[in-house]
Design a protein around this motif. Structure first.
Motif, PDB file in Angstrom:
ATOM      1  N   SER A  85       0.639  -1.794  -0.076  1.00  0.00           N
ATOM      2  CA  SER A  85       0.075   0.189   0.186  1.00  0.00           C
ATOM      3  C   SER A  85       0.571   1.320   0.027  1.00  0.00           C
ATOM      4  N   ALA A  86       2.414   1.088   0.586  1.00  0.00           N
ATOM      5  CA  ALA A  86       3.138   1.926   0.155  1.00  0.00           C
ATOM      6  C   ALA A  86       3.563   3.030  -1.023  1.00  0.00           C
ATOM      7  N   ILE A  87       2.917   1.768  -1.918  1.00  0.00           N
ATOM      8  CA  ILE A  87       3.702   2.181  -3.529  1.00  0.00           C
ATOM      9  C   ILE A  87       2.937   3.271  -3.897  1.00  0.00           C
ATOM     10  N   GLN A  88       2.918   4.143  -4.842  1.00  0.00           N
ATOM     11  CA  GLN A  88       2.191   5.322  -4.898  1.00  0.00           C
ATOM     12  C   GLN A  88       2.140   5.474  -6.221  1.00  0.00           C
ATOM     13  N   VAL A  89       0.747   5.476  -6.942  1.00  0.00           N
ATOM     14  CA  VAL A  89       0.512   6.093  -9.195  1.00  0.00           C
ATOM     15  C   VAL A  89       1.414   7.442  -8.461  1.00  0.00           C
ATOM     16  N   GLY A  90       1.963   7.722  -9.772  1.00  0.00           N
ATOM     17  CA  GLY A  90       3.078   8.744  -9.836  1.00  0.00           C
ATOM     18  C   GLY A  90       4.489   9.002  -9.055  1.00  0.00           C
ATOM     19  N   VAL A  91       4.155   8.907  -7.656  1.00  0.00           N
ATOM     20  CA  VAL A  91       5.510   9.053  -7.124  1.00  0.00           C
ATOM     21  C   VAL A  91       6.554   8.016  -7.176  1.00  0.00           C
ATOM     22  N   ASP A  92       6.446   6.805  -7.439  1.00  0.00           N
ATOM     23  CA  ASP A  92       7.703   5.401  -7.398  1.00  0.00           C
ATOM     24  C   ASP A  92       7.566   5.277  -8.582  1.00  0.00           C
ATOM     25  N   ASN A  93       9.035   4.617  -8.758  1.00  0.00           N
ATOM     26  CA  ASN A  93       9.348   4.579 -10.384  1.00  0.00           C
ATOM     27  C   ASN A  93       9.672   3.048  -9.709  1.00  0.00           C
ATOM     28  N   LYS A  94      10.067   2.309 -11.476  1.00  0.00           N
ATOM     29  CA  LYS A  94      10.503   0.714 -10.974  1.00  0.00           C
ATOM     30  C   LYS A  94      11.587   0.890  -9.540  1.00  0.00           C
ATOM     31  N   ASP A  95      12.823   1.677  -9.980  1.00  0.00           N
ATOM     32  CA  ASP A  95      14.196   1.174  -8.593  1.00  0.00           C
ATOM     33  C   ASP A  95      13.565   1.228  -7.352  1.00  0.00           C
ATOM     34  N   SER A  96      12.179   1.991  -6.857  1.00  0.00           N
ATOM     35  CA  SER A  96      11.630   1.945  -5.578  1.00  0.00           C
ATOM     36  C   SER A  96      10.725   1.118  -5.705  1.00  0.00           C
ATOM     37  N   VAL A  97      10.144   0.410  -6.470  1.00  0.00           N
ATOM     38  CA  VAL A  97       9.169   0.085  -6.172  1.00  0.00           C
ATOM     39  C   VAL A  97       9.755  -1.722  -6.057  1.00  0.00           C
ATOM     40  N   SER A  98      10.930  -1.731  -6.565  1.00  0.00           N
ATOM     41  CA  SER A  98      11.786  -2.877  -6.748  1.00  0.00           C
ATOM     42  C   SER A  98      12.854  -3.262  -5.078  1.00  0.00           C
TER      43      SER A  98
ATOM     44  N   TRP B 119       4.649  -5.396 -14.124  1.00  0.00           N
ATOM     45  CA  TRP B 119       5.432  -5.561 -12.756  1.00  0.00           C
ATOM     46  C   TRP B 119       4.019  -7.109 -12.238  1.00  0.00           C
ATOM     47  N   TYR B 120       4.355  -8.360 -12.416  1.00  0.00           N
ATOM     48  CA  TYR B 120       3.760  -9.894 -10.826  1.00  0.00           C
ATOM     49  C   TYR B 120       3.662  -9.631 -10.128  1.00  0.00           C
ATOM     50  N   TYR B 121       3.353  -9.237  -9.012  1.00  0.00           N
ATOM     51  CA  TYR B 121       3.366 -10.961  -7.815  1.00  0.00           C
ATOM     52  C   TYR B 121       2.160 -11.444  -6.911  1.00  0.00           C
ATOM     53  N   VAL B 122       2.829 -12.161  -7.947  1.00  0.00           N
ATOM     54  CA  VAL B 122       1.917 -13.508  -7.351  1.00  0.00           C
ATOM     55  C   VAL B 122       2.239 -13.826  -5.822  1.00  0.00           C
ATOM     56  N   ALA B 123       1.126 -14.090  -4.895  1.00  0.00           N
ATOM     57  CA  ALA B 123       0.660 -14.902  -3.881  1.00  0.00           C
ATOM     58  C   ALA B 123      -0.082 -16.124  -4.057  1.00  0.00           C
ATOM     59  N   ARG B 124       0.004 -17.472  -3.302  1.00  0.00           N
ATOM     60  CA  ARG B 124      -0.870 -18.467  -3.974  1.00  0.00           C
ATOM     61  C   ARG B 124      -1.088 -19.601  -2.052  1.00  0.00           C
ATOM     62  N   ASN B 125      -1.544 -19.658  -1.509  1.00  0.00           N
ATOM     63  CA  ASN B 125      -2.076 -20.682  -0.583  1.00  0.00           C
ATOM     64  C   ASN B 125      -3.211 -21.844  -1.129  1.00  0.00           C
ATOM     65  N   THR B 126      -2.799 -22.742  -0.907  1.00  0.00           N
ATOM     66  CA  THR B 126      -2.912 -24.137  -1.674  1.00  0.00           C
ATOM     67  C   THR B 126      -2.927 -24.902   0.044  1.00  0.00           C
ATOM     68  N   ALA B 127      -4.118 -25.305  -0.071  1.00  0.00           N
ATOM     69  CA  ALA B 127      -4.628 -27.093   0.603  1.00  0.00           C
ATOM     70  C   ALA B 127      -4.594 -28.076  -0.080  1.00  0.00           C
ATOM     71  N   THR B 128      -4.426 -29.423   0.397  1.00  0.00           N
ATOM     72  CA  THR B 128      -4.360 -30.380  -0.066  1.00  0.00           C
ATOM     73  C   THR B 128      -5.092 -31.607   1.185  1.00  0.00           C
ATOM     74  N   LEU B 129      -5.608 -32.223   1.130  1.00  0.00           N
ATOM     75  CA  LEU B 129      -6.104 -33.320   2.247  1.00  0.00           C
ATOM     76  C   LEU B 129      -5.964 -34.514   1.294  1.00  0.00           C
ATOM     77  N   ALA B 130      -5.452 -35.672   1.638  1.00  0.00           N
ATOM     78  CA  ALA B 130      -4.647 -36.753   1.626  1.00  0.00           C
ATOM     79  C   ALA B 130      -4.476 -37.430   0.204  1.00  0.00           C
ATOM     80  N   PHE B 131      -5.157 -37.579  -0.974  1.00  0.00           N
ATOM     81  CA  PHE B 131      -4.209 -37.860  -1.983  1.00  0.00           C
ATOM     82  C   PHE B 131      -4.994 -36.930  -3.264  1.00  0.00           C
TER      83      PHE B 131
END
Length: 152
Positions: free
Chosen positions: A35-48, A65-77
């Motif tokens: 949420s600290a990333i702001q349109v028009g203020v930040d650039n590639k270096d600051s985001v990185s 640029w895409y940041y992907v987070a995923r949680n999965t659950a598995t039961l038995a097989f």
């Protein structure tokens, strides 16, 4: 007594295979940093510097640029199912400044069901024997220098 212990150990081993598991895959997204990333203020270096390297960049546009987070659950097989997903897309303009930020969840997760474990193809179906013996005698047919080319 020994037999009871062996049966109990075997039952415990069988039940351990039925236990579920949870996995976290991809980027670990910190909500405050994102949420600290702001349109028009930040650039590639600051985001990185703030979020780190992206999970991947756009295939057709390297200014996404895409940041992907995923949680999965598995039961038995069973196959894993997605319990939570966040995709943070950051778009940059030509100068490298942040032009837009989009966030999506698991509503975009697609469930793909293969068709009968086979890929349907066009054309004639061959039998097993046609597949195995169908190429006999046609090796080099019509290829110059393979013995069947017209004499010069």
């Amino acid at each position: 007594m020994t037999r009871t212990i062996l049966v109990a150990a075997a039952a415990a081993a069988l039940l351990a295979g039925c236990a579920g598991s949870r996995e976290r895959k991809g980027y670990i997204l910190d909500q405050e940093l994102a949420s600290a990333i702001q349109v028009g203020v930040d650039n590639k270096d600051s985001v990185s510097r703030t979020l780190g390297r992206p999970t991947f960049t756009g295939q057709f546009n390297e200014n996404e640029w895409y940041y992907v987070a995923r949680n999965t659950a598995t039961l038995a097989f069973r196959l894993p199912r997605v319990t939570d997903q966040t995709v943070l897309r950051i778009r940059f303009d030509q100068a490298g400044n942040v032009a837009g930020i989009d966030r999506t969840g698991k509503e975009l997760v697609a469930s793909i069901d293969p068709y009968g474990r086979q890929t349907p193809t066009l054309g004639r179906r061959k039998s097993f024997f046609e597949d195995v013996f169908g190429g006999i005698g046609i090796a080099g047919a019509g290829v110059p220098g393979a013995g069947n080319a017209p004499a010069q």
